[in-house]
Design an enzyme around this catalytic site. Structure first.
Site, PDB file in Angstrom:
ATOM      1  N   CYS A 130      20.533  19.852  -2.377  1.00 47.98           N
ATOM      2  CA  CYS A 130      19.362  19.086  -1.986  1.00 47.98           C
ATOM      3  C   CYS A 130      18.579  18.627  -3.212  1.00 47.98           C
ATOM      4  O   CYS A 130      18.170  19.447  -4.026  1.00 47.98           O
ATOM      5  CB  CYS A 130      18.453  19.917  -1.103  1.00 47.98           C
ATOM      6  SG  CYS A 130      16.977  18.999  -0.650  1.00 47.98           S
ATOM      7  N   GLY A 216      22.939   5.442   2.107  1.00 43.08           N
ATOM      8  CA  GLY A 216      23.183   4.119   2.686  1.00 43.08           C
ATOM      9  C   GLY A 216      24.285   3.381   1.941  1.00 43.08           C
ATOM     10  O   GLY A 216      24.846   3.886   0.964  1.00 43.08           O
TER      11      GLY A 216
HETATM   12  O1  RRO Z   1      15.414  17.612   3.624  1.00 39.20           O
HETATM   13  C1  RRO Z   1      15.656  16.824   2.701  1.00 39.20           C
HETATM   14  O2  RRO Z   1      14.771  16.200   2.108  1.00 39.20           O
HETATM   15  C2  RRO Z   1      17.032  16.567   2.262  1.00 39.20           C
HETATM   16  C3  RRO Z   1      18.036  17.525   2.181  1.00 39.20           C
HETATM   17 BR1  RRO Z   1      17.794  19.307   2.710  1.00 39.20          BR
HETATM   18  C4  RRO Z   1      19.316  17.166   1.663  1.00 39.20           C
HETATM   19  O3  RRO Z   1      20.252  17.952   1.534  1.00 39.20           O
HETATM   20  N1  RRO Z   1      19.497  15.868   1.298  1.00 39.20           N
HETATM   21  C5  RRO Z   1      18.515  14.946   1.375  1.00 39.20           C
HETATM   22  O4  RRO Z   1      18.737  13.777   1.020  1.00 39.20           O
HETATM   23  N2  RRO Z   1      17.293  15.298   1.874  1.00 39.20           N
END
Ligand code: RRO
Length: 298
Positions: A130, A216
């Site tokens: 993340c 995207g």
């Molecule tokens: O929750 C998020 O902001 C998030 C997560 Br956990 C992730 O793995 N990938 C992303 O683009 N956003």
């Protein structure tokens, strides 16, 4: 019928974690959703040990052929997920993959033990990628950290462990090899690419968190290259994703070496996208309109 980590699936199209709220969709579409579920397996939004509210708005920003998100992992936490969400997700007509993330090994272990003990769960996705939560970066950016995490988690469950790789590294293949050495069953890639936008109205960062992750169609060529790189370095089955919005896009990922293909941002535009992409992919694969073979990786 594809087989993935010992799980029989109807077709190769699944969702990317966090891009499709199956519980909300069930409320809107009722049991019709179960009769024509858009994916052959369902991957939950990533959960953490404790509940999280997520980031302040603005959380999403549109960019050319893409979007940047900094949602910040809002979720009910392990106990809330087990009590409230899991019973509802277990009613879906497809195998369930639960995505988990923690900022230390002890918490990761707690998640894997608790989720791994549930019969409703077919596999566990380890989100080490993340780009929005500072402490989440470290493991997935370092092969040694990734291998050590897998070695700690592997003995805790017999369920397949899928490592969701971060694209924000120079060599994703090296992290995939480390995941394989630590005992992972599969890898999924890509998560979102670290990105920023400036709000032209204010001249300030468009997202409250300052930065976020790009997804995207804009990221598809990068994702394809990373899938090829991982395919050439490790033996694990791959879930490929990044900007898939048609069957032709999905076929590209299969040609690059993916066993399954996940749909992400396109789900926000069209909650039935998974069904359409599956039909288009079947036509491509059976109709021979795109010659599909795993590419020469040299
Ligand atoms: O929750 C998020 O902001 C998030 C997560 Br956990 C992730 O793995 N990938 C992303 O683009 N956003």
């Amino acid at each position: 019928m594809p087989e993935f980590c010992g799980i029989e699936l109807e077709h190769p199209v699944i969702n990317a974690s966090g891009t499709y709220d199956a519980i909300a969709a069930r409320k809107v579409f009722g049991d019709a959703l179960l009769a024509d579920f858009p994916f052959s397996a369902f991957v939950s939004k990533t959960i953490t040990p404790e509940p999280r509210a997520g980031n302040e708005p603005q959380r999403i920003w549109e960019t050319p052929a893409g979007m940047i998100n900094s949602i910040g992992l809002p979720n009910k936490g392990l106990e809330g997920f087990l009590a409230e969400d899991l019973p509802q997700l277990a009613e879906l007509p497809v195998p369930l993959v639960v995505s988990v993330m923690a900022t230390n090994r002890e918490d990761f272990s707690r998640l894997v033990q608790a989720i791994g003990a549930r019969d409703e769960v077919a596999a566990i996705e380890l989100n080490v990628s993340c780009p929005n939560v500072h402490s989440g970066l470290i493991v997935g950016e370092q092969p040694s950290e990734t291998e050590a995490l897998l070695e700690a988690l592997r003995p805790l469950t017999e369920k397949p462990l899928i490592v969701k790789l971060t694209p924000n590294v120079a060599d994703p293949g090296a992290v995939a090899v480390a995941a394989e050495a630590g005992g992972a069953d599969a890898v999924a890639l890509i998560n979102t690419l670290k990105a920023s936008a400036i709000d032209p109205a204010t001249g300030q960062p468009a997202l409250a968190a300052g930065h976020g992750g790009l997804s995207g169609p804009a990221v598809r060529p990068i994702a394809l290259q990373q899938v090829r790189a991982v395919k050439s370095t490790c033996e694990l089955p791959i879930i490929g994703m990044g900007g898939v919005s048609s069957g032709a896009d999905a076929a590209e990922f299969i040609a690059a070496g993916a066993t399954l293909v996940a749909v992400g941002s396109e789900n926000f535009r069209d909650p039935q996208a998974g069904s359409r992409i599956t039909k288009e992919l079947e036509t491509k694969l059976s109709g021979g309109t795109l010659p599909i073979q795993v590419l020469d990786l040299q």
